[in-house]
Scaffold this motif. Structure first.
Motif, PDB file in Angstrom:
ATOM      1  N   MET A   2      11.526  -0.784   1.489  1.00  0.00           N
ATOM      2  CA  MET A   2      10.385  -1.067   2.372  1.00  0.00           C
ATOM      3  C   MET A   2      10.233   0.089   3.359  1.00  0.00           C
ATOM      4  SD  MET A   2       9.368  -4.320   1.675  1.00  0.00           S
ATOM      5  CE  MET A   2       8.892  -5.395   3.037  1.00  0.00           C
ATOM      6  N   SER A   3       9.037   0.642   3.444  1.00  0.00           N
ATOM      7  CA  SER A   3       8.736   1.651   4.449  1.00  0.00           C
ATOM      8  C   SER A   3       8.097   0.954   5.645  1.00  0.00           C
ATOM      9  CB  SER A   3       7.748   2.679   3.910  1.00  0.00           C
ATOM     10  OG  SER A   3       8.241   3.270   2.734  1.00  0.00           O
ATOM     11  N   ILE A   4       8.409   1.477   6.815  1.00  0.00           N
ATOM     12  CA  ILE A   4       7.870   0.861   8.033  1.00  0.00           C
ATOM     13  C   ILE A   4       6.571   1.542   8.428  1.00  0.00           C
ATOM     14  CG2 ILE A   4       8.293   0.522  10.502  1.00  0.00           C
ATOM     15  CD1 ILE A   4      11.329   0.429   9.694  1.00  0.00           C
ATOM     16  N   VAL A   5       5.551   0.736   8.694  1.00  0.00           N
ATOM     17  CA  VAL A   5       4.267   1.211   9.203  1.00  0.00           C
ATOM     18  C   VAL A   5       3.975   0.457  10.495  1.00  0.00           C
ATOM     19  CG1 VAL A   5       1.770   1.170   8.849  1.00  0.00           C
ATOM     20  CG2 VAL A   5       3.278   1.858   6.975  1.00  0.00           C
ATOM     21  N   THR A   6       3.783   1.202  11.583  1.00  0.00           N
ATOM     22  CA  THR A   6       3.374   0.543  12.822  1.00  0.00           C
ATOM     23  C   THR A   6       1.866   0.698  13.012  1.00  0.00           C
ATOM     24  OG1 THR A   6       3.449   2.334  14.462  1.00  0.00           O
ATOM     25  CG2 THR A   6       5.566   1.339  13.816  1.00  0.00           C
ATOM     26  N   LEU A   7       1.287  -0.258  13.715  1.00  0.00           N
ATOM     27  CA  LEU A   7      -0.159  -0.242  13.962  1.00  0.00           C
ATOM     28  C   LEU A   7      -0.447  -0.337  15.451  1.00  0.00           C
ATOM     29  CD1 LEU A   7       0.374  -2.243  11.246  1.00  0.00           C
ATOM     30  CD2 LEU A   7      -2.095  -1.934  11.136  1.00  0.00           C
ATOM     31  N   VAL A  55      -7.404  -6.553   7.555  1.00  0.00           N
ATOM     32  CA  VAL A  55      -8.017  -5.838   6.431  1.00  0.00           C
ATOM     33  C   VAL A  55      -7.314  -4.501   6.192  1.00  0.00           C
ATOM     34  CG1 VAL A  55     -10.104  -4.539   5.803  1.00  0.00           C
ATOM     35  CG2 VAL A  55     -10.274  -6.949   6.475  1.00  0.00           C
ATOM     36  N   MET A  56      -6.978  -3.783   7.259  1.00  0.00           N
ATOM     37  CA  MET A  56      -6.250  -2.523   7.076  1.00  0.00           C
ATOM     38  C   MET A  56      -4.918  -2.765   6.371  1.00  0.00           C
ATOM     39  SD  MET A  56      -6.953   0.132  10.162  1.00  0.00           S
ATOM     40  CE  MET A  56      -5.749  -0.594  11.242  1.00  0.00           C
ATOM     41  N   LYS A  57      -4.233  -3.851   6.728  1.00  0.00           N
ATOM     42  CA  LYS A  57      -2.964  -4.147   6.053  1.00  0.00           C
ATOM     43  C   LYS A  57      -3.186  -4.480   4.581  1.00  0.00           C
ATOM     44  CE  LYS A  57      -0.746  -5.805  10.291  1.00  0.00           C
ATOM     45  NZ  LYS A  57      -0.319  -7.015  11.041  1.00  0.00           N
ATOM     46  N   LYS A 104      -2.559  -2.848  -1.130  1.00  0.00           N
ATOM     47  CA  LYS A 104      -3.098  -2.583  -2.468  1.00  0.00           C
ATOM     48  C   LYS A 104      -2.546  -1.272  -3.021  1.00  0.00           C
ATOM     49  CE  LYS A 104      -7.486  -4.950  -3.147  1.00  0.00           C
ATOM     50  NZ  LYS A 104      -8.943  -4.779  -3.291  1.00  0.00           N
ATOM     51  N   ILE A 105      -2.260  -0.329  -2.137  1.00  0.00           N
ATOM     52  CA  ILE A 105      -1.769   0.987  -2.546  1.00  0.00           C
ATOM     53  C   ILE A 105      -0.252   0.997  -2.640  1.00  0.00           C
ATOM     54  CG2 ILE A 105      -1.521   3.386  -1.728  1.00  0.00           C
ATOM     55  CD1 ILE A 105      -4.383   2.957  -0.468  1.00  0.00           C
ATOM     56  N   ASN A 106       0.393   0.208  -1.790  1.00  0.00           N
ATOM     57  CA  ASN A 106       1.843   0.298  -1.642  1.00  0.00           C
ATOM     58  C   ASN A 106       2.371  -1.069  -1.205  1.00  0.00           C
ATOM     59  OD1 ASN A 106       4.450   0.824  -0.836  1.00  0.00           O
ATOM     60  ND2 ASN A 106       3.947   2.647   0.384  1.00  0.00           N
ATOM     61  N   ARG A 107       3.051  -1.740  -2.138  1.00  0.00           N
ATOM     62  CA  ARG A 107       3.535  -3.086  -1.832  1.00  0.00           C
ATOM     63  C   ARG A 107       4.810  -3.074  -1.009  1.00  0.00           C
ATOM     64  NH1 ARG A 107       1.109  -7.490  -4.599  1.00  0.00           N
ATOM     65  NH2 ARG A 107       2.674  -8.784  -3.628  1.00  0.00           N
ATOM     66  N   GLU A 108       5.447  -1.918  -0.893  1.00  0.00           N
ATOM     67  CA  GLU A 108       6.758  -1.851  -0.232  1.00  0.00           C
ATOM     68  C   GLU A 108       6.607  -1.452   1.224  1.00  0.00           C
ATOM     69  OE1 GLU A 108       9.687  -2.746  -1.690  1.00  0.00           O
ATOM     70  OE2 GLU A 108       8.350  -3.432  -3.287  1.00  0.00           O
ATOM     71  N   LEU A 109       5.787  -2.180   1.958  1.00  0.00           N
ATOM     72  CA  LEU A 109       5.541  -1.850   3.360  1.00  0.00           C
ATOM     73  C   LEU A 109       5.999  -2.984   4.267  1.00  0.00           C
ATOM     74  CD1 LEU A 109       1.941  -0.345   3.197  1.00  0.00           C
ATOM     75  CD2 LEU A 109       4.125   0.870   3.292  1.00  0.00           C
ATOM     76  N   GLN A 110       6.613  -2.586   5.385  1.00  0.00           N
ATOM     77  CA  GLN A 110       6.902  -3.555   6.432  1.00  0.00           C
ATOM     78  C   GLN A 110       6.067  -3.154   7.646  1.00  0.00           C
ATOM     79  OE1 GLN A 110      11.051  -4.055   7.532  1.00  0.00           O
ATOM     80  NE2 GLN A 110      10.549  -5.947   8.595  1.00  0.00           N
ATOM     81  N   PHE A 111       5.157  -4.031   8.024  1.00  0.00           N
ATOM     82  CA  PHE A 111       4.264  -3.732   9.143  1.00  0.00           C
ATOM     83  C   PHE A 111       4.887  -4.193  10.453  1.00  0.00           C
ATOM     84  CE2 PHE A 111       1.198  -4.589   5.606  1.00  0.00           C
ATOM     85  CZ  PHE A 111       0.762  -3.284   5.459  1.00  0.00           C
ATOM     86  N   GLY A 162      11.373   8.198   9.629  1.00  0.00           N
ATOM     87  CA  GLY A 162      10.657   7.951   8.384  1.00  0.00           C
ATOM     88  C   GLY A 162       9.528   6.952   8.548  1.00  0.00           C
ATOM     89  N   SER A 163       9.483   6.253   9.684  1.00  0.00           N
ATOM     90  CA  SER A 163       8.383   5.315   9.928  1.00  0.00           C
ATOM     91  C   SER A 163       7.065   6.066  10.058  1.00  0.00           C
ATOM     92  CB  SER A 163       8.624   4.526  11.229  1.00  0.00           C
ATOM     93  OG  SER A 163       9.823   3.786  11.169  1.00  0.00           O
TER      94      SER A 163
END
Lengths: 267, 267, 267
Positions: free
Chosen positions: B1-6, B19-21, B26-33, B62-63
């Motif tokens: 899981m890659s970390i994405v902050t918003l 919607v952004m999530k 759709k592009i990358n299922r391995e995301l942790q928001f 890496g986030s």
């Protein structure tokens, strides 16, 4: 993935809650966060005590519940952690766990004093980031006894929360303890005690007095309420007596607030 | 899981952040928001610049940090992405990354121009969904150099944010740069500079002037404040001078706001 | 991990949304939650209908969309679930799925009646927790046909939402259907119909009448707006006509609200 829930008074406009999650992920990547709420009123310890109590048992056993409502940050108030009822709890020792401790009676409560479970530099203003988040991430990771966190304490702070009392054979006295987002006013009067008295007395009816008036009867659901803005009573999702206005706010319309007296009289 | 902050100014009542999530998943299922906040004031670029700066380094390396505060959407303002300090950053080139760029000095900043990293149809009103979210999801997936996104730019927009200055041997001049949910007013005057002057001068005391009055001394923590609604100063969680009122709001009680002048005088 | 989105009117101060997630995780640990919003106005069924419609297709196929805006909880209104367009939908049968059902035309909609997919004790006030969350978690787990949930229904509640109409060769009549966090006022007049008429008529220009005045022309983006607080029109992210004020709120400045009439005239 271990589950970590968060309950704070940080609101939704700053980075504080996000930062706590970042700190936890640095220690433990296998975390699934669930925000219970960051909308506790600033320094609303009693409110937080009810919110976590209403929520904790709906999560899988093994979940760690992190509470940060911490007006005493930087003082001598102790950071604590404990296991009870199959869950872990982490937060300040300021009464926020009152309802949890009374119900689950943890055998051990530990003060968090071991710097190995803290950030390297502990600020005086944000223990959520520097003490509670790291401790939570380590606990969720497991593999050690909570005694490693620090010494056991025997005198956690317990708030003197209002209790329901049966003050006459046909009378229950209680309080409004919580007002929710919809303006529903939740009391501490349990469905169990109401049913018991109703049965014992073979009561024909019930009337409920709040500061702004008298309500007759307890409805089965919100939808039995008549049209209009009458205040009504029902048994809410915590299995306690609750006041509502159909498609409206009981709190705003009738001026109900936390700590208002509530009398339930059977006749 | 890659970390994405918003971090956005989308608020909490619309579907925009969700919607952004969805687009990213759709592009990358391995995301942790992790939501840092969606409560930036509408078009609050400076506020966002401070919020991401206070938060970014608390996440694992890496986030990917996604910022969408984008009043210039649909204009020629450039969408950009860069790597710095072990993190990735994606958002509009409107100054929102000012503090990050000044601190981390990224060697390369790329304009996002390659349609392979965008939605098929790019609207003129929601680049968060159509450009920034897809780019973020691809970057979090990795496996390509950021140069694939588009050409390098050398002139990112840098806001002229207020700086602390030592304008006399015993005087630091700064500004309030942020007011948080609790009404605490955060300045750009660093604990480091305060300590340096205090030491150099062997100063006995310090007084701090804000538009509404003078504060004597800097407390160790919120809890040293006297009872009542006095305005007090302490070193906050960003290691800068900060004003607060115990169990209250310094901003509301003393009318402090962003950009107010702050003078720190040693004597 | 299966994706579950949440759209509710629970707000951000209570434990309700968190509790629903806890209930789901007890049934199914392999869930990734995305909050679309918990900020639907209390009992805002029409608002929720537009929000989920604007969001659902941006998620990966197989996602389950949970909607709980449920003023009829405890009445005979039916809990429903269905599959359509590659997604699953769960919520009350009160019209909240109107736009989804009209667009995706699900072949089967099931009433949720099977107690195996509910909590053991179903309250009369919180079906989100007791019926919708468990059903969602089971559906996201999969391995059974939705017919197991309960009988098929043929008459789901469909709201009579306003539609755009072409009431003269050069006139489209529509409505404001949504006002977002920024104060942008979204209409139900589609870019497709506007383009079609413009082409057919070879129209030179367009003027748009709203209750508070007349707007000339449709801009390409927010950034083409003149300085100042003029109300402007553009095509928004839903591909419909939308009103905005640059760096301001069209709704607040011009008093626009949901259900206001909008006339688009070509000349």
């Amino acid at each position: 993935m271990s589950i970590v829930t968060l309950t704070t008074d940080f609101g939704y406009s700053d980075s504080y809650a996000g930062v706590m999650k970042g700190v936890m992920l640095k220690i433990n990547r296998e975390l699934q966060f669930v925000d219970i709420t960051h909308g506790i009123s600033p320094q609303g310890i009693q409110q937080a005590a009810y919110v976590i109590y209403s929520a904790f048992s709906h999560f899988p056993e093994g979940s760690t519940h992190l509470l940060v409502v911490d007006p005493g940050v930087g003082s001598k108030r102790r950071p604590i952690a404990f296991e009870a009822g199959g869950y872990f709890f982490v937060g300040p020792d300021n009464g926020v766990f009152t309802k949890i401790i009374e119900k689950l009676e943890p055998s051990c409560i530990h003060e968090i004093t071991n710097p190995d479970f803290m950030e390297a530099n502990v600020s005086n203003t944000f223990h959520g980031r520097d003490i509670f988040a790291p401790a939570t991430a380590w606990i969720a990771r497991g593999g050690f006894g909570l005694a490693s966190l620090g010494p056991q304490i025997s005198d956690p702070v317990i708030l003197d929360l209002p209790r329901q009392t049966q003050s006459a054979p046909n009378l229950i006295e209680g309080r409004i303890i919580y007002v929710d987002h919809f303006g529903n006013a939740v009391t501490n009067i349990t469905a169990g005690l109401i049913a018991k008295l109703q049965k014992e007395l073979g009561a024909e009816g019930v009337e409920i007095e709040v500061p702004s008036g008298v309500i007759k009867g307890i409805l089965e659901s919100y939808c039995e309420a008549p049209d209009g803005k009458a205040i009504c009573a029902t048994i809410g999702s915590l299995d306690t007596l609750e006041f509502f206005v159909r498609s409206g706010s009981a709190s705003a319309t009738y001026g109900l607030s936390v700590n208002d007296d509530v009398d339930v009289r059977f006749y």
